[in-house]
Design an enzyme around this catalytic site. Sequence first.
Site, PDB file in Angstrom:
ATOM      1  N   GLU A  64       0.810  -1.218   0.000  1.00 41.58           N
ATOM      2  CA  GLU A  64       0.000   0.000   0.000  1.00 41.58           C
ATOM      3  C   GLU A  64       0.847   1.274   0.000  1.00 41.58           C
ATOM      4  O   GLU A  64       0.487   2.257  -0.634  1.00 41.58           O
ATOM      5  CB  GLU A  64      -0.909  -0.019   1.229  1.00 41.58           C
ATOM      6  N   ASP A  65       1.969   1.255   0.707  1.00 45.75           N
ATOM      7  CA  ASP A  65       2.713   2.494   0.951  1.00 45.75           C
ATOM      8  C   ASP A  65       4.109   2.558   0.352  1.00 45.75           C
ATOM      9  O   ASP A  65       4.824   3.533   0.564  1.00 45.75           O
ATOM     10  CB  ASP A  65       2.833   2.729   2.459  1.00 45.75           C
TER      11      ASP A  65
END
Length: 182
Positions: A64-65
């Site tokens: 996600e990051d």
Amino acid sequence: MDDTVLLLDAIHFAADRHRYQRRKDPDATPYINHPLSLAELLARVGGVRDPVVLIAAVLHDTVEDTETTPDELEARYGAEVRRVVDEVTDDRSLGQAERKALQVQHAAHSSSRAKLVKLADKICNVIDVTEHAPPDWQPERRIAYLDWSARVVDACRGTNTALEAEFDRVLARGRDVLSADA
């Protein structure tokens, strides 16, 4: 690799991938502290010893990051870890409100392993929002976050009574602290 070596490799991998990231708290805490807190909480409070869960907890935000891909996680840590990380990864192409709604919807249908990671994530985030919130988060926003987290955790109930009790404890404390600030 044995489970201990694989977990340590995942810690190293996550630390490298998150190396330039900071939490939004006033101290700009290194981001890696967050996934490490999840794994430690799962083991200490939840009694979780499943290496797939602990490794997924350490890696839960890498897709996600960071530039990490699901295929990369699978090649390095196996299909089971990839599946758990996939289950807890938000689709960043969606707006924040839609992502939050989907987390509540998906939580009830997630695997027990993903629910464990989600429980630990919400416990750690509620503690952070209560004790170390970003400076621009007013009490109303922080309370809204706690309320939303409770909906996600409610969809995970029946997974681990110790983690659920810990969430209830930190949520009650958070509500007490924030209602005094409001």
